[in-house]
Design an enzyme around this catalytic site. Structure first.
Site, mmCIF file in Angstrom:
data_model
loop_
_atom_site.group_PDB
_atom_site.id
_atom_site.type_symbol
_atom_site.label_atom_id
_atom_site.label_comp_id
_atom_site.label_asym_id
_atom_site.label_seq_id
_atom_site.Cartn_x
_atom_site.Cartn_y
_atom_site.Cartn_z
ATOM 1 N N SER A 128 0.567 -1.580 -0.105
ATOM 2 C CA SER A 128 0.030 0.016 -0.216
ATOM 3 C C SER A 128 0.589 1.307 0.200
ATOM 4 O O SER A 128 2.098 0.864 0.183
ATOM 5 C CB SER A 128 -1.006 0.100 1.381
ATOM 6 O OG SER A 128 -1.490 1.610 0.772
ATOM 7 N N TYR A 171 -3.101 -1.069 10.283
ATOM 8 C CA TYR A 171 -2.359 -1.250 9.000
ATOM 9 C C TYR A 171 -1.060 -0.908 8.801
ATOM 10 O O TYR A 171 -0.092 -1.366 8.103
ATOM 11 C CB TYR A 171 -3.781 -0.764 8.389
ATOM 12 C CG TYR A 171 -3.781 -0.845 6.846
ATOM 13 C CD1 TYR A 171 -4.338 -2.105 6.589
ATOM 14 C CD2 TYR A 171 -3.193 0.009 6.460
ATOM 15 C CE1 TYR A 171 -4.031 -1.787 5.171
ATOM 16 C CE2 TYR A 171 -3.602 0.463 5.046
ATOM 17 C CZ TYR A 171 -4.168 -1.067 3.998
ATOM 18 O OH TYR A 171 -4.299 -1.063 2.791
HETATM 19 C C1 BGC Z 1 -5.967 1.511 2.031
HETATM 20 C C2 BGC Z 1 -7.251 2.572 1.757
HETATM 21 C C3 BGC Z 1 -7.027 4.116 1.493
HETATM 22 C C4 BGC Z 1 -5.583 3.979 0.543
HETATM 23 C C5 BGC Z 1 -4.913 5.302 0.249
HETATM 24 C C6 BGC Z 1 -5.597 1.852 1.012
HETATM 25 O O1 BGC Z 1 -4.133 1.123 1.503
HETATM 26 O O2 BGC Z 1 -6.389 -0.073 1.985
HETATM 27 O O3 BGC Z 1 -8.154 2.058 3.191
HETATM 28 O O4 BGC Z 1 -8.417 4.738 1.218
HETATM 29 O O5 BGC Z 1 -4.672 3.290 0.916
HETATM 30 O O6 BGC Z 1 -5.268 5.809 1.617
#
Ligand code: BGC
Length: 265
Positions: A153, A166
């Protein structure tokens, strides 16, 4: 860019980005082990689309890619190992692992429960680690090379207030990729991260249904739209192919420019 004769496991492939990746890899000729935790109907849908994509990729019938569905909670190491072994038993080999399954929980840091912390870390980091380990053991046993692609991410770099576990998990995936690239390189096994920004998937349902939050987010995306699962899947297909054989230990962002966006107004 062909994946003919390869077998790929895509974790969390009953929906969203994982489903798009499974279908894309099949369209390049790979057979797919489809994993789901709680949406058998989604996995069945992926299977049908994998078969259709495989049927369209113009390979001789005995080389046509196929799909195989296994249920496994990526938060459980035992189930992860079973998933990898089931896939190998069914197709006789496994070449590509896409660690896609992921989850997030919204809470201010001071309200994060141990349960939510464990769930997020176990699925996003621990499950990916032990899935990679099970694939690598198989590749070493059979003296073959392979590919690991982690769906990370932008939050492996970027803080995300109210999503501390996260961010921790994705930061861990970043370092896992760097570390394992060094350890696995001598065996011809590559490992890379694809790091999506805001993509239209079920993980974002709440945001997508909140016009105010959505507009605020769009202001931070230079390309001015959310990504589609396919924007992510095409890059994964490239990284899984022989064309990417000299690429390892890197992260590639698919975020419409979100990560580096800064302006004063
Ligand atoms: C997350 C989303 C978020 C996006 C941008 C992703 O990794 O799962 O919830 O909107 O990143 O911030």
């Amino acid at each position: 860019m062909s994946l003919e004769g390869k077998v790929a496991l895509v974790t969390g492939s009953s929906q969203g980005i994982g489903q798009a990746i499974a279908i894309k890899l099949a369209s390049q000729g790979a057979s797919i082990v489809i994993d789901y935790r709680s949406h058998p109907e989604g996995a069945e849908d992926t299977l049908q689309q994998v078969k259709a994509a495989g049927g369209n990729c113009h390979l001789a019938k005995d080389h046509a890619p196929d799909g195989y569905v296994v249920q496994a909670d990526i938060g459980s190491v035992e189930q992860v190992q079973n998933l990898v072994n089931e896939g190998i038993k069914h197709f006789g080999q496994l070449d590509i692992l896409v660690n896609n399954a992921g989850m997030e929980r919204r809470a201010p840091f001071w309200e994060v429960t141990e349960k939510d912390y464990d769930n997020v870390l176990h699925v996003n980091l621990k499950g990916s680690f032990f899935a990679a380990q099970a694939l690598v053991q198989h590749l070493l046993d059979t003296k073959r090379t392979g590919r690991i692609i982690n769906i990370s991410s932008v939050h492996e770099e970027l803080p995300f207030p109210n999503f501390a576990p996260y961010c921790l998990s994705k930061g861990g995936v970043k370092m896992m990729t760097r570390d394992l690239s060094v350890e696995l390189g001598p065996y011809g096994i590559t490992i890379n991260n694809v790091a999506p920004g805001a993509i239209e998937t079920p993980i974002n349902t709440k945001l997508l249904n909140n016009p105010q939050e959505l507009n605020a987010l769009l202001k931070n995306i230079p390309l001015n739209r959310l990504g589609k699962p396919n924007d992510v899947a095409s890059l994964v297909a490239f990284l899984a192919s022989d064309d990417a054989s000299y690429i390892t230990g890197s992260t590639f962002f698919v975020d419409g420019g979100l990560l580096w966006d800064y302006h004063e107004q």
